[in-house]
Design an enzyme around this catalytic site. Structure first.
Site, PDB file in Angstrom:
ATOM      1  N   ASP A   1       0.907  -0.871   0.237  1.00 38.12           N
ATOM      2  CA  ASP A   1       0.199   0.194  -0.052  1.00 38.12           C
ATOM      3  C   ASP A   1       0.630   0.680   0.045  1.00 38.12           C
ATOM      4  O   ASP A   1       2.262   1.819   0.210  1.00 38.12           O
ATOM      5  CB  ASP A   1      -0.790  -0.091   1.249  1.00 38.12           C
ATOM      6  CG  ASP A   1      -1.590   0.993   1.153  1.00 38.12           C
ATOM      7  OD1 ASP A   1      -2.364   1.625   0.263  1.00 38.12           O
ATOM      8  OD2 ASP A   1      -2.234   1.680   2.631  1.00 38.12           O
ATOM      9  N   HIS A   2       0.197   2.149  -1.056  1.00 38.75           N
ATOM     10  CA  HIS A   2       1.486   3.698  -0.655  1.00 38.75           C
ATOM     11  C   HIS A   2       0.513   3.812   0.945  1.00 38.75           C
ATOM     12  O   HIS A   2      -0.734   5.028   1.127  1.00 38.75           O
ATOM     13  CB  HIS A   2       0.563   4.519  -1.274  1.00 38.75           C
ATOM     14  CG  HIS A   2       0.854   4.248  -2.991  1.00 38.75           C
ATOM     15  ND1 HIS A   2       0.171   4.498  -3.559  1.00 38.75           N
ATOM     16  CD2 HIS A   2       1.367   3.707  -2.737  1.00 38.75           C
ATOM     17  CE1 HIS A   2       0.440   3.584  -5.110  1.00 38.75           C
ATOM     18  NE2 HIS A   2       1.761   3.059  -4.609  1.00 38.75           N
TER      19      HIS A   2
ATOM     20  N   TYR B   1      -4.799   4.051   0.591  1.00 38.62           N
ATOM     21  CA  TYR B   1      -5.943   3.552   0.247  1.00 38.62           C
ATOM     22  C   TYR B   1      -5.955   3.105  -1.044  1.00 38.62           C
ATOM     23  O   TYR B   1      -6.982   2.591  -2.137  1.00 38.62           O
ATOM     24  CB  TYR B   1      -7.933   4.038  -0.021  1.00 38.62           C
ATOM     25  CG  TYR B   1      -8.103   4.896   1.509  1.00 38.62           C
ATOM     26  CD1 TYR B   1      -7.584   4.495   2.280  1.00 38.62           C
ATOM     27  CD2 TYR B   1      -8.374   6.131   0.537  1.00 38.62           C
ATOM     28  CE1 TYR B   1      -7.806   5.229   3.466  1.00 38.62           C
ATOM     29  CE2 TYR B   1      -8.344   6.868   1.629  1.00 38.62           C
ATOM     30  CZ  TYR B   1      -7.733   6.617   3.101  1.00 38.62           C
ATOM     31  OH  TYR B   1      -8.883   7.546   3.928  1.00 38.62           O
ATOM     32  N   HIS B   2      -4.533   1.856  -1.369  1.00 37.69           N
ATOM     33  CA  HIS B   2      -4.105   1.650  -2.565  1.00 37.69           C
ATOM     34  C   HIS B   2      -3.328   0.369  -2.122  1.00 37.69           C
ATOM     35  O   HIS B   2      -2.656  -0.003  -2.661  1.00 37.69           O
ATOM     36  CB  HIS B   2      -3.035   2.332  -3.397  1.00 37.69           C
ATOM     37  CG  HIS B   2      -3.847   3.863  -3.951  1.00 37.69           C
ATOM     38  ND1 HIS B   2      -2.495   4.708  -3.578  1.00 37.69           N
ATOM     39  CD2 HIS B   2      -4.982   4.253  -3.609  1.00 37.69           C
ATOM     40  CE1 HIS B   2      -2.584   6.127  -4.037  1.00 37.69           C
ATOM     41  NE2 HIS B   2      -4.545   5.422  -4.254  1.00 37.69           N
ATOM     42  N   PRO B   3      -4.741  -0.592  -1.702  1.00 41.64           N
ATOM     43  CA  PRO B   3      -3.929  -2.062  -1.177  1.00 41.64           C
ATOM     44  C   PRO B   3      -3.514  -3.044  -2.583  1.00 41.64           C
ATOM     45  O   PRO B   3      -4.659  -3.071  -4.192  1.00 41.64           O
ATOM     46  CB  PRO B   3      -5.267  -3.201  -0.317  1.00 41.64           C
ATOM     47  CG  PRO B   3      -5.985  -2.379  -1.220  1.00 41.64           C
ATOM     48  CD  PRO B   3      -5.963  -0.754  -1.042  1.00 41.64           C
TER      49      PRO B   3
END
Length: 526
Positions: free
Chosen positions: A286-287, A455-457
């Protein structure tokens, strides 16, 4: 019985359904756990934060994060038609060409994917080597352009950073306004762009409010899915393939609930083992985002977006504050010399974002911060229960690799430098919960205390580990995964555009259509 059953009506699922049903002889059923995308705040861009923890959000959290002082981090994910593309901040960024080339998977380099990015696009800048027109997905310039966002870009220039008016153009580095997934000022989600226009097709069936509980595997082959709706068990059969498009948290969860995963864990939960695959759910990335918030006296933040004149402007013109996607502007920076590409993405929003966006703004404010684009830390998704309605156990392991915390501190120093320039002075009157000082120790402590998800899984069913280069689950016939979970490593930027491109290419892989020709990127490389 359908030819294809697609689990998940999100970004990838909508694209797959639209493309596969272009063949009238192919039948497709999309199974979506959530409702139709009728909630008004889905389509009014500035309303996206009001969707968190509602009926259209899976409302996940991490488990206790060791690198964040044991905190749990909020992880919104769309549980609605359109998936997370119906509740996200609409930023359209493809990533860096190096990201895709580094995957090392045949057919998945950037030259191979560029045509698929362009095929999906309808960019209001017009057609060029870098942009497509005529595709389903609206891509437009930001129509809000809050004065704070403009000031932030001036501040970045004052701090010595270059301008960039196209993060999907010849180069990624620099600061500018993001392009967004909007059409005429309204959200262009995967549902509104790809699925709604084709729902009339007789070979396409949508089953909403039906939560899939497991994939049926018979004789080593996926033959359908079992789900529940209103207490009723429903089986949907697939003649050709089952395609999981449920996202980086739910796709591995479904595989494990179906007996495909680490045998020891499945056995402990009394789930019959279909395939011992210990890599399912691993490799989670994730970021991580480290925000700074400043309050001020100027009544121009998104707190004022609901004023009657703004509502009128939005309804009549599709413009104004209600078209804001939140993080309107940002930039891509290399925090160390010698890096081949940016390692940090800066974002700024003309509103107070506190507690992962869950706390109501209490003052006019600006939020700015940086997300880590190339994390070395890896987390995992696992099961805590054999009950399919139980939430998966998610651990991102932020800062498990010390190098990530080093990057966060360097990014914080840059953010503080930008915040301290003259163009932002009117909007940085009072620091809200700032770092105790700019010492290395205090900045590290601040990062651990304030880091949230972007919110970038991705990565939990990665190519070369769980699926092959055609996205087929290795060891099970008739089963593919098509979503962010197949990325071996995360891209440098917001992940929705890459997911749509992955689904565009996957549709050709599934249908047997020839792959789009590779497009040379000499200009990009230069």
């Amino acid at each position: 019985m359908y030819d294809y059953v697609i689990v998940g009506g999100g970004s990838a699922g909508c694209v797959l359904a639209a493309r596969l049903t272009e063949d009238p002889d192919v039948t497709v059923c999309v199974v979506e756990a959530g409702p139709l995308d009728t909630v008004e705040n889905i389509h009014v861009p500035a309303g996206f934060a009001k969707l968190f923890r509602t009926g259209v959000d899976w409302d996940y959290d991490t488990h206790d994060e060791p690198g964040l002082n044991g905190r749990r981090v909020f992880l919104p994910q769309g549980r609605v038609l359109g998936g997370t593309s119906s509740i996200n901040s609409m930023i359209y960024v493809r990533g860096n060409p190096l990201d895709f080339d580094a995957w090392g998977q045949p057919g998945w380099g950037f030259d191979d994917l560029l045509g698929y990015f362009l095929r999906s696009e309808d960019n209001d800048r017009g057609e060029s080597a870098f942009h497509g027109v005529g595709g389903p997905l609206g891509v437009s310039d930001n129509r809000a352009r809050n004065p704070m966002s403009t000031a932030f870009l001036a501040a970045a220039a004052a701090a010595g950073f270059a301008a960039n008016d196209d993060f999907n153009g010849p180069a990624q580095d620099g600061f500018g306004y993001f392009q967004v997934n909007q059409r005429d000022g309204r959200r262009s989600s995967a549902a509104t762009a790809f699925l709604h226009p084709v729902l009339h097709r007789p070979n396409l069936t949508l089953e909403a409010n039906l939560q899939t509980h497991r994939v049926l595997v018979e004789g080593g082959r996926a033959t359908g899915v079992v789900g529940f709706r209103a207490g009723e068990e429903i089986t949907v059969r697939a003649e050709r393939e089952v395609v999981l498009a449920a996202g980086a948290y739910n796709s591995p969860q479904l595989l494990m609930l179906s007996g495909i995963g680490p045998a020891a864990m499945l056995g402990a939960l009394n789930i019959p083992v279909v395939l011992d695959q210990p890599l399912v759910g691993q490799n989670l990335q994730d970021h991580a985002l480290v925000p700074l918030v400043y309050t001020h006296r100027h009544p121009i933040s998104m707190l004022a977006a609901g004023a009657p004149e703004s509502v009128h402007q939005f309804v009549t013109e599709g413009r104004g504050p209600l078209t804001s996607n939140g993080p309107e502007a940002g930039g891509f920076v290399r925090t160390l010399s010698g890096l081949p590409a940016p390692d940090v993405e800066f974002l700024t929003a003309p509103v107070m974002i506190a507690d992962s966006g869950l706390a109501a703004p209490t003052a006019h404010a600006i939020t700015l911060g940086a997300s880590l684009l190339t994390p070395l830390s890896r987390g995992h998704v696992s099961l805590g229960s054999d009950d399919p309605t139980a939430k998966p156990r998610i651990v991102h392991n932020y800062y498990a690799d010390p190098a990530d915390l080093d990057t966060a501190v360097r990014a914080l120093r840059i953010a503080l430098e930008i915040a301290g320039t003259a163009p932002l002075e009117p909007y940085t009157e009072t620091a809200f919960r700032p770092p105790a000082s700019t010492s290395e120790e205090d900045l590290r402590a601040y990062a651990r205390a304030r880091t949230q998800s972007t919110y970038h899984p991705v990565g939990t069913c990665a190519m070369g580990q769980v699926v092959d280069a055609e996205l087929r689950v290795m060891g099970v016939e008739g089963l593919r995964v098509v979503d962010a979970s197949v990325m071996p490593t995360i891209t440098r930027g917001n992940t929705n555009a890459p997911v749509i491109a992955i689904a565009e290419k996957a549709a050709d892989l599934i249908s047997g259509a020839p792959a789009l020709p590779a497009r040379g990127t000499e200009a990009l490389a230069a």
